[in-house]
Design an enzyme around this catalytic site. Sequence first.
Site, short mmCIF file in Angstrom:
data_model
loop_
_atom_site.label_atom_id
_atom_site.label_comp_id
_atom_site.label_asym_id
_atom_site.label_seq_id
_atom_site.Cartn_x
_atom_site.Cartn_y
_atom_site.Cartn_z
N SER A 282 0.87 -1.19 0.00
CA SER A 282 0.00 0.00 0.00
C SER A 282 0.90 1.23 0.00
O SER A 282 2.06 1.15 0.41
CB SER A 282 -0.87 0.02 1.25
OG SER A 282 -0.07 0.17 2.41
N ASP A 283 0.38 2.36 -0.44
CA ASP A 283 1.15 3.58 -0.22
C ASP A 283 0.96 3.95 1.26
O ASP A 283 0.05 3.47 1.94
CB ASP A 283 0.71 4.72 -1.17
CG ASP A 283 1.80 5.79 -1.30
OD1 ASP A 283 2.77 5.78 -0.50
OD2 ASP A 283 1.70 6.65 -2.18
N TRP A 284 1.81 4.78 1.69
CA TRP A 284 1.92 5.25 3.08
C TRP A 284 0.54 5.60 3.68
O TRP A 284 -0.08 6.57 3.26
CB TRP A 284 2.83 6.48 2.99
CG TRP A 284 3.07 7.28 4.18
CD1 TRP A 284 2.27 8.25 4.70
CD2 TRP A 284 4.24 7.25 4.98
NE1 TRP A 284 2.86 8.84 5.77
CE2 TRP A 284 4.08 8.24 5.96
CE3 TRP A 284 5.41 6.49 4.97
CZ2 TRP A 284 5.05 8.50 6.91
CZ3 TRP A 284 6.37 6.74 5.92
CH2 TRP A 284 6.18 7.73 6.87
#
Length: 731
Positions: A282-284
């Site tokens: 996932s992105d941050w």
Amino acid sequence: MKTRTFLILIFSLLVVLFAGQPVQATDIEEQIDQLIEQMTIEEKVGQMTQVYFVGQPSRFEEQVRRGEISSFLGSVLSIMAPEERDELQRIAVEQSRLGIPLIFGFDVIHGYRTIFPIPVAMSCAWDPELIEQVAAMSAHEAAVEGVDWTFGPMIDIARDPRWGRIAEGYGEDTYLASIMAAAAVRGFQGSDLSSTASLAACLKHYVAYGAAEGGRDYNTSEVSKRTLRETYMPPFKAGVDAGAATLMSAFNEISGIPATGNLYTLTEVLKGEWAFDGFVVSDWHSIEEMIEHGFAEDSVEAVTKAIIAGVDMDMKDGLYFDELPGLVEQGKVSEELIDEAVRRILRIKFRKGLFTHPYIDPNLAETGPSNEEKLQKAREVAASSMVLLKNNGLLPLPKDLESIALIGPFVKNRSDLLGCWYAAGEAKDVVALLTGVKEKVSPLCDVLYAEGCDIDGTSTDSIPKAVAVAEQADAVILALGESRGMSGEARNRSSLDLPGVQQELVEAIYATGKPIVAVVFAGRPMSIGWLNENIDAILFAWHPGIQGGNAAADCLFGDFEPTGKLTTSFPRGVGQVPIYYNHKNTGRPGSSKYVDMPGTPLFPFGYGLSYTTFEYDNLQLSDTSIAPDESLTVTADVKNTGERASQEIVQLYICDIFGSVTRPVRELRGFKKITLEPQQKKTVSFVINPTEHLSIFNYNMDYVVEPGLFEVWVGPNSSEGLEAEFEIIEF
Ligand code: NOJ
């Protein structure tokens, strides 16, 4: 002996036996099976967890020992020292129950310590080989410091220069970006991902992140499945086909479904149709952010939706670790889903060779390119990325001028030339424009300079002094632009004009009547119509990296022939945005315009000048009608009609005139960079293979070649070129 201990012994023996040998895919899958069989649910979700540290990675020691962390993400604020990285790795490999190595990630976007131009700039060289070489050099440099995995390449198509992250990608065109995406993956990963000199790549941000409404980062992307398939997905498909190890799910929602909870994009298309067998991170915080999106009520629902959609690893927020064991126990998430995610993560750890060489290779520093080679490459790439937008004959500048004045906030500026995401790059390594120019001109030339104003300040107090300096010189170089903090993540602009009072500075210097060249350093296309109308020459230098000053001087004084061509349209004003060359026609093509501005861009996609001129002639087609399974050769003569040897980027565009769905007015389908001596002519040829170059998603969303008429152009940019027609016929 307990079974578990026995299995670990066997496993360790296998690791030793296979050390240094290429690991077969089937062996890897068997080893993964054996590991998964032994893992507790905490160890499994630990594999699915990436943590971020600031300053003190050692505080995670206990979790690593318990096998509860899979991966580390470094930050620009705190790059993990190589010894700390290896110390944590030692704990994971030698002291955790199953000895599974960690994987260390970092944003290596356009270099690690040797900072190259920002990616949008590099794409203007139209040279996949350069992209590959830069990625390979950056990988080596980062691997020496203990990085295993880069969060790159960023391959979001961007058609809106207000969006700060346009700096990080390869421009507005899907065909070009797909070629660059594959090249970057090849460069980062090398021919052997398990080599200690390679980095696992991460294609990001999947998907349609660049379609952020209003150019505001993180904003909604309202795109149809057709636009996803035609415009935003192909670079990811190209990266997957090139063997990219991982992908990152984006922050944005895509027409109502967040990218991080999107079963269609992540599982149906990526893992199903494209058969991607690496893992998705996932992105941050993007899992937790699905609550803010209004797609999940709480963290439990956010986690459930993310894992079901196909996100394998949780970057930063720790929610997988907190919530997944409970969800599995309650039967809300199946353990098979967890096993599948763990399998993918372990697969990449095996392929990366982390089980056989978990520590930093002590010989690596000696085996890579020398510092001199890297600096040379950074200079060559920066010069190849710069785009000559205007030249009324002032350039190239003679080296024996009696005096020259450099004016503007970028004359001595070093830190902003690094651009966004400059990893371990340092301003002290950057060559400023003043330094580059001083090295170029004759020792007798009087090099004068004045800042004139700040990049984005409001004071005009220093402008009179700059005017006085300009008045003493034979010619002026205006060094203008945007700071590095004005582009990149969350750095969007509502104006594309020169920031601060730079325009006032420009007009004051213009009033001196001196010959002027403007060098613009920026992270995005800018509306520089006034410069184009009034100033003698413009070199768009982007944020060119550590050799920027040398590279710009090489171009200005003709030691390097500028050959770069734009990969994004430059609007006349922000009101034209989004503006891109491969738009659709309307029912009233001539009437879709503004009353106060033309509908055309200031500079089109593919545009760029050099110090010579080229003439295009004699467009020939090997056939004017072919069947979908045949191919067609298009040739054109290109002649260097000037006095200097140079390179030209010859571009091939097509248009499918009528279809079961409407098609763009032009689409890039080929390009070639050729070198021509003065007066030399070459015949350039392109092969059009209908399945590869003409397929479209038809009315039923099947990917097919539709018979009918096509137009083809061969030319120097997206708005010029020689034109012909051909037909695809059904036999
Ligand atoms: C957020 C950014 O969107 C992404 O591009 C980056 O890789 C991660 N942070 C990690 O730094």
